[in-house]
Design an enzyme around this catalytic site. Structure first.
Site, PDB file in Angstrom:
ATOM      1  N   LYS A   1       0.856 -15.336   7.640  1.00 14.79           N
ATOM      2  CA  LYS A   1      -0.128 -14.717   8.435  1.00 14.79           C
ATOM      3  C   LYS A   1       0.121 -13.354   8.555  1.00 14.79           C
ATOM      4  O   LYS A   1       0.997 -13.024   8.963  1.00 14.79           O
ATOM      5  CB  LYS A   1      -0.535 -15.469   9.935  1.00 14.79           C
ATOM      6  CG  LYS A   1      -0.826 -16.948   9.721  1.00 14.79           C
ATOM      7  CD  LYS A   1      -0.834 -17.747  11.087  1.00 14.79           C
ATOM      8  CE  LYS A   1      -0.742 -19.367  10.700  1.00 14.79           C
ATOM      9  NZ  LYS A   1      -0.576 -20.000  12.097  1.00 14.79           N
TER      10      LYS A   1
ATOM     11  N   LYS B   1       4.418 -13.285  17.599  1.00 18.83           N
ATOM     12  CA  LYS B   1       3.482 -14.385  17.408  1.00 18.83           C
ATOM     13  C   LYS B   1       2.853 -14.633  16.194  1.00 18.83           C
ATOM     14  O   LYS B   1       2.199 -13.739  15.786  1.00 18.83           O
ATOM     15  CB  LYS B   1       2.707 -14.412  18.871  1.00 18.83           C
ATOM     16  CG  LYS B   1       3.406 -14.581  20.063  1.00 18.83           C
ATOM     17  CD  LYS B   1       2.453 -14.782  21.024  1.00 18.83           C
ATOM     18  CE  LYS B   1       3.298 -14.943  22.380  1.00 18.83           C
ATOM     19  NZ  LYS B   1       2.399 -15.245  23.820  1.00 18.83           N
TER      20      LYS B   1
ATOM     21  N   GLU C   1      -6.397 -20.389  17.163  1.00 17.75           N
ATOM     22  CA  GLU C   1      -5.228 -19.636  17.167  1.00 17.75           C
ATOM     23  C   GLU C   1      -4.913 -18.843  18.319  1.00 17.75           C
ATOM     24  O   GLU C   1      -6.049 -18.587  18.871  1.00 17.75           O
ATOM     25  CB  GLU C   1      -5.483 -18.427  15.929  1.00 17.75           C
ATOM     26  CG  GLU C   1      -4.779 -18.845  14.500  1.00 17.75           C
ATOM     27  CD  GLU C   1      -3.342 -18.596  14.676  1.00 17.75           C
ATOM     28  OE1 GLU C   1      -2.581 -18.246  15.709  1.00 17.75           O
ATOM     29  OE2 GLU C   1      -2.670 -19.213  13.537  1.00 17.75           O
ATOM     30  N   ASP C   2      -3.774 -18.535  18.606  1.00 16.38           N
ATOM     31  CA  ASP C   2      -3.445 -17.548  19.912  1.00 16.38           C
ATOM     32  C   ASP C   2      -2.963 -16.415  19.470  1.00 16.38           C
ATOM     33  O   ASP C   2      -2.781 -15.405  20.310  1.00 16.38           O
ATOM     34  CB  ASP C   2      -2.616 -18.400  20.759  1.00 16.38           C
ATOM     35  CG  ASP C   2      -1.028 -18.452  20.095  1.00 16.38           C
ATOM     36  OD1 ASP C   2      -1.071 -18.811  18.976  1.00 16.38           O
ATOM     37  OD2 ASP C   2      -0.239 -18.041  20.823  1.00 16.38           O
TER      38      ASP C   2
ATOM     39  N   THR D   1       5.757 -22.976  22.761  1.00  9.11           N
ATOM     40  CA  THR D   1       7.173 -23.074  22.260  1.00  9.11           C
ATOM     41  C   THR D   1       7.410 -21.323  22.323  1.00  9.11           C
ATOM     42  O   THR D   1       8.634 -20.898  21.859  1.00  9.11           O
ATOM     43  CB  THR D   1       7.206 -23.437  21.128  1.00  9.11           C
ATOM     44  OG1 THR D   1       6.021 -23.205  20.282  1.00  9.11           O
ATOM     45  CG2 THR D   1       7.675 -24.715  20.972  1.00  9.11           C
TER      46      THR D   1
ATOM     47  N   ASP E   1      -3.109 -24.004  14.769  1.00  2.17           N
ATOM     48  CA  ASP E   1      -2.135 -23.194  14.945  1.00  2.17           C
ATOM     49  C   ASP E   1      -1.158 -24.218  15.793  1.00  2.17           C
ATOM     50  O   ASP E   1      -1.833 -25.195  16.488  1.00  2.17           O
ATOM     51  CB  ASP E   1      -2.124 -21.965  15.454  1.00  2.17           C
ATOM     52  CG  ASP E   1      -0.835 -21.429  15.672  1.00  2.17           C
ATOM     53  OD1 ASP E   1       0.107 -21.445  14.769  1.00  2.17           O
ATOM     54  OD2 ASP E   1      -0.610 -20.752  16.912  1.00  2.17           O
ATOM     55  N   LEU E   2       0.060 -24.215  15.954  1.00  3.89           N
ATOM     56  CA  LEU E   2       0.855 -25.042  16.736  1.00  3.89           C
ATOM     57  C   LEU E   2       1.439 -24.243  18.061  1.00  3.89           C
ATOM     58  O   LEU E   2       0.873 -24.392  19.106  1.00  3.89           O
ATOM     59  CB  LEU E   2       1.988 -25.432  15.893  1.00  3.89           C
ATOM     60  CG  LEU E   2       3.368 -26.390  16.843  1.00  3.89           C
ATOM     61  CD1 LEU E   2       2.576 -27.613  17.333  1.00  3.89           C
ATOM     62  CD2 LEU E   2       4.172 -26.744  15.823  1.00  3.89           C
ATOM     63  N   ASP E   3       2.441 -23.315  17.499  1.00  6.41           N
ATOM     64  CA  ASP E   3       2.903 -22.609  18.811  1.00  6.41           C
ATOM     65  C   ASP E   3       1.922 -21.763  19.603  1.00  6.41           C
ATOM     66  O   ASP E   3       1.491 -20.842  19.192  1.00  6.41           O
ATOM     67  CB  ASP E   3       4.036 -21.415  18.416  1.00  6.41           C
ATOM     68  CG  ASP E   3       5.256 -22.153  17.722  1.00  6.41           C
ATOM     69  OD1 ASP E   3       5.797 -23.270  18.302  1.00  6.41           O
ATOM     70  OD2 ASP E   3       5.573 -21.950  16.419  1.00  6.41           O
TER      71      ASP E   3
ATOM     72  N   SER F   1       0.564 -24.090  10.713  1.00  5.99           N
ATOM     73  CA  SER F   1       1.513 -23.514  11.514  1.00  5.99           C
ATOM     74  C   SER F   1       2.534 -22.641  10.676  1.00  5.99           C
ATOM     75  O   SER F   1       2.810 -23.403   9.412  1.00  5.99           O
ATOM     76  CB  SER F   1       2.193 -24.244  12.653  1.00  5.99           C
ATOM     77  OG  SER F   1       3.354 -23.677  13.221  1.00  5.99           O
ATOM     78  N   ALA F   2       2.860 -21.432  11.023  1.00  3.54           N
ATOM     79  CA  ALA F   2       3.941 -20.872  10.298  1.00  3.54           C
ATOM     80  C   ALA F   2       5.275 -21.288  10.529  1.00  3.54           C
ATOM     81  O   ALA F   2       6.093 -21.004   9.700  1.00  3.54           O
ATOM     82  CB  ALA F   2       3.962 -19.289  10.759  1.00  3.54           C
TER      83      ALA F   2
HETATM   84  C1  BG6 Z   1       5.028 -19.240  14.473  1.00  2.00           C
HETATM   85  C2  BG6 Z   1       5.407 -18.787  15.767  1.00  2.00           C
HETATM   86  O1  BG6 Z   1       4.231 -20.250  15.027  1.00  2.00           O
HETATM   87  O2  BG6 Z   1       5.994 -20.001  13.779  1.00  2.00           O
HETATM   88  C3  BG6 Z   1       6.391 -17.612  15.454  1.00  2.00           C
HETATM   89  O3  BG6 Z   1       4.408 -18.281  16.562  1.00  2.00           O
HETATM   90  C4  BG6 Z   1       7.472 -18.330  14.501  1.00  2.00           C
HETATM   91  O4  BG6 Z   1       6.884 -17.008  16.509  1.00  2.00           O
HETATM   92  C5  BG6 Z   1       6.906 -18.879  13.398  1.00  2.00           C
HETATM   93  O5  BG6 Z   1       8.498 -17.151  14.162  1.00  2.00           O
HETATM   94  C6  BG6 Z   1       8.077 -19.487  12.356  1.00  2.00           C
HETATM   95  O6  BG6 Z   1       8.692 -20.646  13.119  1.00  2.00           O
HETATM   96  P1  BG6 Z   1       9.833 -21.445  12.725  1.00  2.00           P
HETATM   97  O7  BG6 Z   1      10.078 -22.387  13.713  1.00  2.00           O
HETATM   98  O8  BG6 Z   1       9.938 -21.566  11.280  1.00  2.00           O
HETATM   99  O9  BG6 Z   1      11.192 -20.146  13.015  1.00  2.00           O
HETATM  100 MG    MG Z   2       0.555 -19.427  17.709  1.00  6.32          MG
END
Ligand code: BG6
Ligand code: MG
Length: 222
Positions: A146, A45, A170-171, A17, A9-11, A116-117
């Protein structure tokens, strides 16, 4: 059996972020009369942009008040705030332990995959100077969010890996659930109680504690 891929996962795993997402949502929500706080932000999240917006509107009791077009405008507005905050990101914002883990994986030729989402993932990785370190960045566009396993399954497929021999990191609770639904070994970063309740196989309180030897031992892989 040999470890075939690690899916990240990224964030909240590679960098922090979450605060930027929070500030950007807050800036979008205040003019329409919705207050959000850090506790509420925890529930966003790992959740996609549009689903997060739906949760915020429901939180403010306004879920019926906007057309799809207006919601798209609100989401675009939030993203504009978010992207302007992202200009602050530099390689110094990479979480501790992550570059070392990516080095260890590269040495063993085990692909690192980004699952990542976030649709902003390519831009974030580039700001962190990590874009060369991932074999694949899975595009979340049009994919069930997810806790559905789809993004992790697609990530494993992209590198020809069997999910049973993959590790996901993942967090977020929704993210850990997605890893488990994909049939992978789930590493949680953060609060043990919450992440174990979602099915995490092992939890580290911070990425500084991550290392490949510990992961392989816990996942019973070589
Ligand atoms: C996830 C975050 O990684 O990405 C969420 O944890 C966020 O908080 C989601 O809404 C989507 O991100 P983005 O950058 O496409 O708006
Ligand atoms: Mg995350």
């Amino acid at each position: 059996m040999k470890l075939q891929a690690v899916l990240f996962d990224l964030d909240g795993v590679i960098t922090d972020t979450a605060e930027f997402h929070y500030l950007a949502w807050k800036q979008m929500a205040e003019p329409i009369g919705i207050e959000i706080d850090h506790a509420f932000n925890e529930r966003l999240k790992g959740i996609s942009r549009m689903e997060s917006l739906e949760r915020i509107l429901a939180h403010g009791g306004k879920e019926q008040q906007y057309t799809m077009e207006q919601k798209q405008r609100l989401a675009a507005d939030k993203n504009k705030h978010y992207v302007s905050l992202l200009t602050q990101l530099t390689p110094e914002h990479v979480y501790p332990g992550i570059p070392e883990l990516l080095d260890q994986l590269a040495e063993l030729q085990i692909p690192a995959v980004l699952t990542s989402a976030s649709k902003n993932a390519p831009q974030i990785l580039s700001a962190l100077r990590l874009d060369e370190r991932f074999h694949t960045i899975v595009d979340p566009d049009g994919m069930p969010g997810k806790p559905a396993p789809d993004i992790f399954l697609k990530g494993a497929g992209a590198v020809g890996a069997d999910p049973a021999y993959c590790i996901g990191v993942e967090d977020a609770q929704a993210g850990v659930e997605a890893i488990k639904a994909a049939g992978m070994f789930a590493v949680g970063i953060g609060e043990k109680g919450l992440l174990c309740a979602s099915g995490a196989d092992i939890v580290f309180e911070s990425t500084a504690k991550l290392n490949l030897t510990a992961l392989l031992k816990a996942a019973k892989l070589d």
